[in-house]
Design an enzyme around this catalytic site. Structure first.
Site, PDB file in Angstrom:
ATOM      1  N   SER A  72      -4.794  -5.399   2.884  1.00 48.12           N
ATOM      2  CA  SER A  72      -3.522  -6.123   2.818  1.00 48.12           C
ATOM      3  C   SER A  72      -3.719  -7.562   3.266  1.00 48.12           C
ATOM      4  O   SER A  72      -4.612  -7.860   4.076  1.00 48.12           O
ATOM      5  CB  SER A  72      -2.480  -5.455   3.725  1.00 48.12           C
ATOM      6  OG  SER A  72      -1.327  -6.270   3.862  1.00 48.12           O
ATOM      7  N   TYR A 129      -0.605  -2.070  11.801  1.00 47.63           N
ATOM      8  CA  TYR A 129      -0.881  -2.142  10.374  1.00 47.63           C
ATOM      9  C   TYR A 129      -1.942  -3.192  10.079  1.00 47.63           C
ATOM     10  O   TYR A 129      -2.907  -2.938   9.335  1.00 47.63           O
ATOM     11  CB  TYR A 129       0.412  -2.469   9.625  1.00 47.63           C
ATOM     12  CG  TYR A 129       0.281  -2.541   8.124  1.00 47.63           C
ATOM     13  CD1 TYR A 129       0.183  -1.380   7.355  1.00 47.63           C
ATOM     14  CD2 TYR A 129       0.283  -3.762   7.466  1.00 47.63           C
ATOM     15  CE1 TYR A 129       0.082  -1.445   5.970  1.00 47.63           C
ATOM     16  CE2 TYR A 129       0.181  -3.838   6.087  1.00 47.63           C
ATOM     17  CZ  TYR A 129       0.085  -2.680   5.344  1.00 47.63           C
ATOM     18  OH  TYR A 129      -0.009  -2.752   3.977  1.00 47.63           O
TER      19      TYR A 129
END
Length: 256
Positions: A148, A163
């Site tokens: 990401s 995350y």
């Protein structure tokens, strides 16, 4: 349509998700597809729909990517289908399953931290370890790991500390494994999407969505199909000289 390779995808059943869009893109490109998801019943329904639409072999089944026994069972099921001719040999693995954590750091519990790293990072490790030996034996494989932009820029509106840490771990995993595999015929690469219009941000406010788009030079979020196209390309013969690389899909929101 005759398919000669199977693409295995994790986290590929949810509606409006990158995983399902990628499964459909593989099938459209002529790949057989094995859809693995925590919701096995949904995976089976999506598999039946894709098989009907594209005329390729498709399997849908359950997996908990953070559970070694579950991953092993899923791999054995797919291997059995390869052995009996229901599916062609596995040629690509798309590690897409993941969860986010839109919680400020000081509100992050150890349980949340462990869960986010387990699904994103440990799941990538377990699934790759399960499917890699057969790829090495055949001398061909394409492993694509979902990271990401949060790993590169240090979070954002939704990608908070756990995350971002998990997705950064995936980048290191990708590079190290790519170097280790060398000339085995198996490539390992990563994709780093920015904001993608999926259901992962259910409950977001209009203000949050507007803030995301303001930060994107192209003026829109990615679609799941934008990301899916990169997975299919990285699985192709033409991508055979890409090893340990990271492909950004962020509309210019992070330039480096």
């Amino acid at each position: 349509m005759t398919s000669t390779r199977t693409a295995v995808l994790t986290g590929a059943a949810a509606e409006r998700g990158i995983g399902q869009a990628t499964a459909r893109a593989y099938a459209k490109a002529g790949w057989a597809v094995a859809i693995l998801d925590l919701d096995g019943e949904l995976a089976a329904r999506v598999a039946a729909d894709i098989a009907s639409e594209h005329g390729v072999p498709v399997y849908g089944g359950a997996v908990d990517v953070a559970n070694e026994a579950s991953v092993s069972a899923a791999q054995q099921e797919i291997s059995a289908r390869v052995a009996d001719g229901t599916l062609p040999p596995v040629g690509a693995l798309a590690n897409i399953a993941g969860i986010t954590s839109p919680v400020p750091f000081l509100e992050t519990t150890l349980d949340l931290w462990n869960k986010v790293l387990a699904v994103n990072a440990t799941g990538t490790y377990l699934v790759t370890k399960a499917f890699l030996p057969d790829m090495i034996e055949r001398g061909f494989g394409r492993i694509i790991n979902m990271s990401s932009v949060s790993a590169q820029r240090g979070g954002g509106v939704f990608g908070k500390v756990p995350y971002s840490a998990a997705k950064a771990a995936i980048l290191g995993f990708t590079k190290a494994l790519a170097r280790e595999l060398g000339s085995s015929g198996v490539t390992v690469n990563a994709v780093t999407p920015g904001a993608v219009d999926t259901n992962i941000r259910v409950g977001s406010t209009p203000e949050q969505e507007a803030a995301i788009v303001r930060d994107i030079p192209l003026g829109r979020q990615a679609t799941p199909d934008d990301v899916a196209a990169v997975f299919v390309f990285l699985s192709s013969d033409e991508a055979g000289y890409l090893q340990g690389t990271t492909i950004d899909i962020n509309g210019g929101s992070h330039l480096h």
